[in-house]
Design an enzyme around this catalytic site. Structure first.
Site, PDB file in Angstrom:
ATOM      1  N   ARG A  42     104.927  57.020  11.508  1.00  0.00           N
ATOM      2  CA  ARG A  42     105.127  56.155  12.655  1.00  0.00           C
ATOM      3  C   ARG A  42     106.591  55.722  12.791  1.00  0.00           C
ATOM      4  NH1 ARG A  42     100.787  52.522  12.413  1.00  0.00           N
ATOM      5  NH2 ARG A  42      99.642  54.023  13.663  1.00  0.00           N
ATOM      6  N   ALA A  43     107.246  55.476  11.667  1.00  0.00           N
ATOM      7  CA  ALA A  43     108.648  55.058  11.706  1.00  0.00           C
ATOM      8  C   ALA A  43     109.520  56.131  12.352  1.00  0.00           C
ATOM      9  CB  ALA A  43     109.142  54.745  10.297  1.00  0.00           C
TER      10      ALA A  43
END
Length: 686
Positions: free
Chosen positions: A273-274
């Protein structure tokens, strides 16, 4: 009047994060952490006026796009047309809201009056295609956090309750603000915020004077103040709209993608997600700065906003990012020449877990982006129209326009250990190090009556599964419709009902009894006398307390810390939800002097009485950590202040020869007894 966004002075990283989300809502929202009085709510509310307008189908309570209406919309089908033009809605979710108000519920008025099953939309429906703002998001009840997580992950709200079966879209920009003094966020919700920033009041007197001047001017004549800042508002809104139009044409080359992957790998962030959030943020930053291609500066700005809160492994880790390490990764030469560019423009393709509103987080903070190229997108009278990463001066060039929320001074804390006096002797000058925090056995209170929701003992709470029906006249609990209908049914003939709707009376209303887990007030009463400084005893005690603080964080408890030594007792930390603060105060506890155990127990009773006025349903769990070397007869009399509360005596006595004083103290106080060795076991916690 909504305070103009462009009039908010300072807090550059916060304004950067908010505006980048306005440019690209796919980033996934912002978490704003900071001390009280730093214009967090003011800036968020001002952002809504800058968002580009959109159109919604006429008469649709769910905000459907008239050009692409939801096929299964409960208010559909919608008539053809352009719909109604309006700005995206800013919907505020109060921390005390009920679950029914958030997700929607059965329309009781129509159900009872007309005998039909109808759905009453909640706040998630109102926030669709707009902004959902949660002030003090860290205080949000767990059952509401679960609702937000589901909606943010799926982009839809599903309601299956009380005979209602409804599903509607719920895609929104999630913005939260919080004061970390009051506790931290659950990791799952923390990760749902795309960006996170820390804000603090400026220590520059000139800026503080200008903040006050603007606030006073806005209060004195809101309309005149708004007109004065209207040109800057218009320019910033136009620039956001232009950046939105430019965004699909910004190129994210493979070289920039490699840099993003290298940064995320170097900082050991979990999941993908980052990487996705960084890519979207870098694209928005490039579009905001009139660039057609993502550069290293855009990647650096994205990392400072998207990574700090994702590097936190436990609640005692300090949020933040090592900028030197970041620069080392970004300045590292490529091993291979950049491959041929892929298709130009647009954000990276979504990953398998990347739903609407995906990629969001909590805690941590970007701080200032540092380099001039990583601009703070703000427009005030002295900086409107800045381009190409030019950061406006920190102090306003023109002090004439006035406004922005006044900032309080930095909080001085809620208490702290008093420095030892000369009479305390050498032992009082020592502060033992904190030992390693082990896994601790599960401690629970009695968990019998109504309680504050949490994750410790079983109790009757306002959230959880429905286990029964409360009798007529019960003051709390959601309505239990089937039981209410059953109570009213036998009286319909006597009330003259024919073929019309069911006739109800107040005495028919029944409420659901819900049982879940309660949250406690875990109050540590720690013996810091001279005898506790022997054999590294205090270091072990601090390690045990640290393990319990982690347990309290996971179980959503409030914690407090009292020490007693020499002349009396001291409230080192009043009850708080911030286990971070408790851990910091724990490290500074000195030892030395006599053992005023009675004073510690009396102080604990006073703290509990004060806390019950604020939160009467939160039951205390008192942990008395001592070796028992005190006057037990005096302590027993003082222990009357804790009668009726859950009390555990933790025996801190160690060594080959033990006197067993703490065990006798526990028996005299009617408390549970637990040796320190068992308390800090490394086995799996229950």
């Amino acid at each position: 009047m909504t305070f103009p966004f462009t009039a908010v002075l300072g807090a550059d990283p916060m304004r950067t994060a908010l505006i980048l989300n306005a440019v690209s809502p796919q980033i996934g929202g912002v978490l704003v952490r900071g001390e009280k009085g730093t214009a967090k709510s003011t800036a968020v509310r001002g952002l809504a006026e800058l968002l580009p307008t959109l159109r919604s189908a006429a008469g649709c309570r769910f905000g459907c796009d008239p050009q692409a209406p939801e096929p299964a919309c409960p208010d559909g089908p919608h008539p053809a047309g352009d719909g109604l033009e309006h700005r995206p809605r800013l919907v505020e979710l109060p921390v005390g809201a009920s679950e029914d108000r958030v997700i929607g519920s059965l329309d009781l008025e129509r159900a009872l009056g007309e005998g039909v099953t109808a759905f009453q939309p909640g706040l998630l429906a109102a926030a669709h295609r707009g902004v959902l703002y949660v002030d003090e998001v860290n205080l949000l009840a767990d059952h509401l956090v679960d609702v937000l997580l589901d909606a943010a992950a799926m982009g839809r709200n599903h309601v299956e309750r009380d005979g209602v079966s409804v599903s509607h879209p719920a895609r929104f920009l999630l913005i939260g603000s919080m004061n970390p003094e009051e506790g931290e966020l659950r990791p799952q919700l923390l990760d749902r915020f795309g960006l996170a920033v820390d804000v603090a009041a400026s220590r520059d007197p000139k800026i503080r004077v200008e903040v006050v001047r603007r606030r006073l001017a806005a209060d004195a004549d809101p309309d005149a103040f708004a007109r004065r800042w209207a040109p800057q508002q218009h320019d910033l809104a136009a620039r956001i709209a232009a950046a939105r139009d430019r965004l699909p044409h910004v190129r994210l080359g493979d070289g920039a993608l490699v840099r993003i992957a290298e940064v995320c790998a170097a900082f050991d962030v979990d999941g993908m997600r980052a990487d996705i959030v960084m890519a979207r943020t870098a694209l928005a930053h490039a579009a905001w700065n009139d660039r057609d291609e993502v550069t290293t500066d855009d990647v650096r700005a994205a990392a400072l906003l998207a990574l700090p809160h994702r590097r936190r492994r436990n609640p005692f880790d300090e949020p933040g990012l090592d900028e030197k390490q970041l620069d080392d990764v970004l300045d590292r030469p490529d091993d291979d020449p950049e491959p041929d560019p892929g298709p130009a423009g647009g954000p990276p393709p979504a990953g398998p877990d990347d739903g609407p509103g995906d990629g969001q987080g909590d805690d941590g903070a970007g701080g200032d982006t540092g380099r001039p190229e990583t601009t703070t997108p703000d427009a005030g009278p002295s900086d409107a129209g800045t381009r190409d990463g030019a950061t406006p001066d920190s102090a306003p060039a023109d002090p004439e326009p006035a406004g922005a929320e006044a900032s309080d001074a930095r909080p001085s804390g809620t208490g702290g250990p008093t420095p030892p006096t000369a009479s305390d002797g050498p032992a009082a000058q020592r502060s033992a190090p904190v030992g390693a925090a082990g896994r601790v056995r599960r401690l629970t209170g009695s968990g019998r009556a109504a309680a504050t929701p949490g994750r410790r003992a079983q109790a009757r709470t306002g959230a959880g599964r429905t286990t029964g029906v409360l009798p007529a006249g019960a003051p709390a609990g959601p309505p239990h419709l089937p039981a209410t209908l059953a109570a009213a049914a036998p009286h319909q003939a006597a009330r003259g009902r024919g073929s019309g709707p069911v006739r109800f009376r107040v005495q028919d209303v029944r409420r659901a009894e819900r049982r879940g887990r309660e949250g406690n007030l875990v109050l540590f009463v720690v013996d810091a006398s001279g005898s506790m400084g022997a054999r590294s005893r205090m270091s072990e005690v601090k390690g045990a307390v640290l393990g319990l603080l982690l347990d309290a964080y996971q179980r959503r408890d409030k914690v407090g810390l009292i020490t007693f030594r020499d002349a009396g007792a001291e409230v080192v930390l009043p009850p708080t939800s911030s286990v971070d603060f408790a851990a910091r105060r724990l490290a500074a506890i000195p030892t030395g002097g006599r053992t005023p155990l009675a004073a510690g127990l009396v102080t604990a009773g006073r703290v509990i009485d004060g806390e019950r006025l604020r939160d009467p349903l939160r039951r205390p769990l008192v942990l008395l950590m001592t070796d028992g070397r005190a006057d037990n007869s005096t302590a027993v009399r003082a222990g009357a202040a804790l009668r009726g509360h859950d009390l555990v005596v933790v025996d801190c006595e160690r060594g080959p020869v033990r006197l067993g004083l703490a065990r006798r103290l526990a028996a005299d106080l009617g408390a549970d007894y637990l040796p320190l060795g068992e308390f800090t076991t490394e086995g799996e916690a229950a």
